[in-house]
Design a protein around this motif. Structure first.
Motif, PDB file in Angstrom:
ATOM      1  N   LYS A 130     -21.409 104.391  -2.588  1.00  0.00           N
ATOM      2  CA  LYS A 130     -21.307 102.937  -2.740  1.00  0.00           C
ATOM      3  C   LYS A 130     -22.642 102.262  -2.425  1.00  0.00           C
ATOM      4  O   LYS A 130     -23.005 101.271  -3.049  1.00  0.00           O
ATOM      5  CB  LYS A 130     -20.204 102.377  -1.838  1.00  0.00           C
ATOM      6  CG  LYS A 130     -18.805 102.688  -2.346  1.00  0.00           C
ATOM      7  CD  LYS A 130     -17.769 101.951  -1.550  1.00  0.00           C
ATOM      8  CE  LYS A 130     -16.396 102.127  -2.196  1.00  0.00           C
ATOM      9  NZ  LYS A 130     -16.303 101.471  -3.497  1.00  0.00           N
ATOM     10  N   ALA A 131     -23.361 102.808  -1.459  1.00  0.00           N
ATOM     11  CA  ALA A 131     -24.652 102.219  -1.090  1.00  0.00           C
ATOM     12  C   ALA A 131     -25.640 102.296  -2.247  1.00  0.00           C
ATOM     13  O   ALA A 131     -26.366 101.339  -2.525  1.00  0.00           O
ATOM     14  CB  ALA A 131     -25.218 102.928   0.134  1.00  0.00           C
ATOM     15  N   VAL A 132     -25.662 103.434  -2.947  1.00  0.00           N
ATOM     16  CA  VAL A 132     -26.655 103.617  -4.014  1.00  0.00           C
ATOM     17  C   VAL A 132     -26.466 102.582  -5.111  1.00  0.00           C
ATOM     18  O   VAL A 132     -27.442 102.062  -5.674  1.00  0.00           O
ATOM     19  CB  VAL A 132     -26.605 105.063  -4.573  1.00  0.00           C
ATOM     20  CG1 VAL A 132     -25.350 105.314  -5.395  1.00  0.00           C
ATOM     21  CG2 VAL A 132     -27.839 105.341  -5.405  1.00  0.00           C
ATOM     22  N   ALA A 133     -25.219 102.255  -5.440  1.00  0.00           N
ATOM     23  CA  ALA A 133     -24.961 101.262  -6.489  1.00  0.00           C
ATOM     24  C   ALA A 133     -25.516  99.896  -6.101  1.00  0.00           C
ATOM     25  O   ALA A 133     -26.066  99.171  -6.944  1.00  0.00           O
ATOM     26  CB  ALA A 133     -23.464 101.170  -6.760  1.00  0.00           C
ATOM     27  N   ALA A 180     -32.258 104.320  -2.923  1.00  0.00           N
ATOM     28  CA  ALA A 180     -31.323 104.923  -3.887  1.00  0.00           C
ATOM     29  C   ALA A 180     -31.586 106.424  -3.973  1.00  0.00           C
ATOM     30  O   ALA A 180     -30.652 107.239  -3.985  1.00  0.00           O
ATOM     31  CB  ALA A 180     -31.475 104.267  -5.254  1.00  0.00           C
ATOM     32  N   GLY A 181     -32.867 106.782  -4.016  1.00  0.00           N
ATOM     33  CA  GLY A 181     -33.228 108.190  -4.021  1.00  0.00           C
ATOM     34  C   GLY A 181     -32.741 108.909  -2.781  1.00  0.00           C
ATOM     35  O   GLY A 181     -32.219 110.032  -2.855  1.00  0.00           O
ATOM     36  N   ALA A 211     -32.119 111.786  -7.582  1.00  0.00           N
ATOM     37  CA  ALA A 211     -33.036 111.361  -6.513  1.00  0.00           C
ATOM     38  C   ALA A 211     -34.462 111.295  -7.051  1.00  0.00           C
ATOM     39  O   ALA A 211     -35.185 110.310  -6.807  1.00  0.00           O
ATOM     40  CB  ALA A 211     -32.960 112.322  -5.337  1.00  0.00           C
ATOM     41  N   ILE A 212     -34.868 112.308  -7.784  1.00  0.00           N
ATOM     42  CA  ILE A 212     -36.219 112.341  -8.367  1.00  0.00           C
ATOM     43  C   ILE A 212     -36.422 111.162  -9.315  1.00  0.00           C
ATOM     44  O   ILE A 212     -37.466 110.506  -9.299  1.00  0.00           O
ATOM     45  CB  ILE A 212     -36.450 113.684  -9.090  1.00  0.00           C
ATOM     46  CG1 ILE A 212     -36.588 114.811  -8.063  1.00  0.00           C
ATOM     47  CG2 ILE A 212     -37.690 113.629  -9.983  1.00  0.00           C
ATOM     48  CD1 ILE A 212     -36.522 116.201  -8.659  1.00  0.00           C
ATOM     49  N   THR A 213     -35.402 110.877 -10.126  1.00  0.00           N
ATOM     50  CA  THR A 213     -35.488 109.755 -11.069  1.00  0.00           C
ATOM     51  C   THR A 213     -35.793 108.454 -10.340  1.00  0.00           C
ATOM     52  O   THR A 213     -36.673 107.676 -10.751  1.00  0.00           O
ATOM     53  CB  THR A 213     -34.166 109.609 -11.848  1.00  0.00           C
ATOM     54  OG1 THR A 213     -33.972 110.779 -12.653  1.00  0.00           O
ATOM     55  CG2 THR A 213     -34.195 108.377 -12.747  1.00  0.00           C
ATOM     56  N   TYR A 214     -35.095 108.210  -9.220  1.00  0.00           N
ATOM     57  CA  TYR A 214     -35.281 106.935  -8.521  1.00  0.00           C
ATOM     58  C   TYR A 214     -36.530 106.922  -7.646  1.00  0.00           C
ATOM     59  O   TYR A 214     -37.144 105.861  -7.458  1.00  0.00           O
ATOM     60  CB  TYR A 214     -34.014 106.567  -7.743  1.00  0.00           C
ATOM     61  CG  TYR A 214     -32.993 105.983  -8.691  1.00  0.00           C
ATOM     62  CD1 TYR A 214     -33.061 104.649  -9.079  1.00  0.00           C
ATOM     63  CD2 TYR A 214     -32.013 106.787  -9.270  1.00  0.00           C
ATOM     64  CE1 TYR A 214     -32.163 104.116  -9.982  1.00  0.00           C
ATOM     65  CE2 TYR A 214     -31.111 106.270 -10.187  1.00  0.00           C
ATOM     66  CZ  TYR A 214     -31.197 104.929 -10.538  1.00  0.00           C
ATOM     67  OH  TYR A 214     -30.321 104.403 -11.460  1.00  0.00           O
ATOM     68  N   ASN A 229     -41.054 111.835   0.010  1.00  0.00           N
ATOM     69  CA  ASN A 229     -39.655 112.014  -0.349  1.00  0.00           C
ATOM     70  C   ASN A 229     -39.510 112.696  -1.706  1.00  0.00           C
ATOM     71  O   ASN A 229     -38.645 113.561  -1.894  1.00  0.00           O
ATOM     72  CB  ASN A 229     -38.940 110.661  -0.372  1.00  0.00           C
ATOM     73  CG  ASN A 229     -38.833 110.028   1.004  1.00  0.00           C
ATOM     74  OD1 ASN A 229     -38.994 110.708   2.018  1.00  0.00           O
ATOM     75  ND2 ASN A 229     -38.580 108.740   1.057  1.00  0.00           N
ATOM     76  N   LEU A 230     -40.363 112.300  -2.649  1.00  0.00           N
ATOM     77  CA  LEU A 230     -40.334 112.900  -3.977  1.00  0.00           C
ATOM     78  C   LEU A 230     -40.653 114.393  -3.906  1.00  0.00           C
ATOM     79  O   LEU A 230     -39.986 115.220  -4.538  1.00  0.00           O
ATOM     80  CB  LEU A 230     -41.317 112.189  -4.906  1.00  0.00           C
ATOM     81  CG  LEU A 230     -41.451 112.745  -6.327  1.00  0.00           C
ATOM     82  CD1 LEU A 230     -40.120 112.685  -7.062  1.00  0.00           C
ATOM     83  CD2 LEU A 230     -42.526 111.977  -7.102  1.00  0.00           C
ATOM     84  N   GLY A 231     -41.667 114.748  -3.118  1.00  0.00           N
ATOM     85  CA  GLY A 231     -42.031 116.149  -2.947  1.00  0.00           C
ATOM     86  C   GLY A 231     -40.877 116.964  -2.390  1.00  0.00           C
ATOM     87  O   GLY A 231     -40.602 118.080  -2.843  1.00  0.00           O
TER      88      GLY A 231
END
Length: 267
Positions: free
Chosen positions: A86-89, A108-109, A121-124, A141-143
């Motif tokens: 719910k948080a991500v939305a 969101a990631g 996660a990578i997308t965001y 975070n992406l790494g």
């Protein structure tokens, strides 16, 4: 209670510890529209850890025209209460109309990582970096997300950018060393420990030693003495390390045996 046309909704005393109370007001005007009133009630219920009650209000306002920061505030509450789906939305909805989208996309990631959905996660994280390439922690975070899907080549690119920050975290440096190792790149352990003196901390030194032994094995060297010495260290049991990437890396029976040796001593 009511005073000067305002209704005050007071959270529990322990909530004063939360940073939210520095920015979120527990008050609304009596003539506020229904969405705003529902938002403020939901926020206080969420801060008060009464999620079942706040859920009713949040579901009612999720499609209302709230301000970006208001969506973010609700998302933060849900995130801290581990309701990540719910948080991500709400983080995404906040980003859609926010002038500065980087942090909302980053969160969101984070939600997707905690739900073990690493591709999203990578997308965001990429969206967050596009919004603000200078936000170093998002590269870190992406790494980490790339490493979770064993894409160490892209993980290394992100870690190298993240290491530009002042006093990078120990976990970042060790994740970088792991990515270097799995990609088969030579690791200058002397230079790494020289650059980051705090890696002499005993617990982190054990991880560095582990990768040194693995790299020696990769080169075909006899590691029996080094491995025996590593196993004899009394505080190996304190080591907390995610071995999933190394397990994915191990191909030969010897490599698998070495990783299992480290794993059995570290857990």
């Amino acid at each position: 209670y009511y005073k000067d046309g305002y209704e005050f909704i007071l959270p529990k005393s322990e909530l004063t510890k939360l940073n939210y109370l520095n920015t979120i007001k527990s008050v609304h005007r009596l003539n506020d529209d229904q969405a705003t009133i529902r938002y403020k009630i939901a926020l206080n219920q969420c801060l008060d850890r009464r999620y079942d009650k706040s859920k009713i209000q949040i579901d009612a306002v999720v499609n209302s025209a709230l301000k970006p920061k208001e969506y973010e505030n609700l998302a933060d509450c849900l995130y801290n209460d581990k309701h990540y789906s719910k948080a991500v939305a709400l983080y995404i909805k906040s980003a859609e109309t926010h002038t500065s989208k980087a942090w909302q996309y980053n969160m969101a990631g984070n939600c997707y990582v905690l739900m073990e959905n690493y591709q999203d996660a990578i997308t965001y994280y990429l969206k967050a970096i596009q919004a603000n390439p200078k936000h170093i922690s998002i590269h870190r975070n992406l790494g980490s997300a790339y490493s979770k899907i064993n894409d160490m080549k892209n993980a290394l690119k992100s870690y190298k950018i993240a290491l530009q920050e002042k006093n990078p975290s120990k976990s970042l440096i060790l994740n970088y060393v792991e990515a270097l190792f799995i990609e088969g790149e030579n690791i200058d352990f002397t230079e790494i420990t020289k650059s980051y003196e705090y890696l002499k901390d005993k617990k982190y030194r054990l991880i560095i030693d582990m990768f040194q032994i693995l790299q020696s094995s990769q080169r075909g060297e006899d590691i029996s003495i080094k491995l025996s010495s590593w196993k004899e260290k009394n505080d190996v049991g304190e080591l907390n390390w995610d071995f999933s990437q190394l397990e994915a890396w191990a191909q030969t029976e010897e490599q698998k045996s070495i990783v299992e040796s480290f794993k059995s001593k570290a857990i």
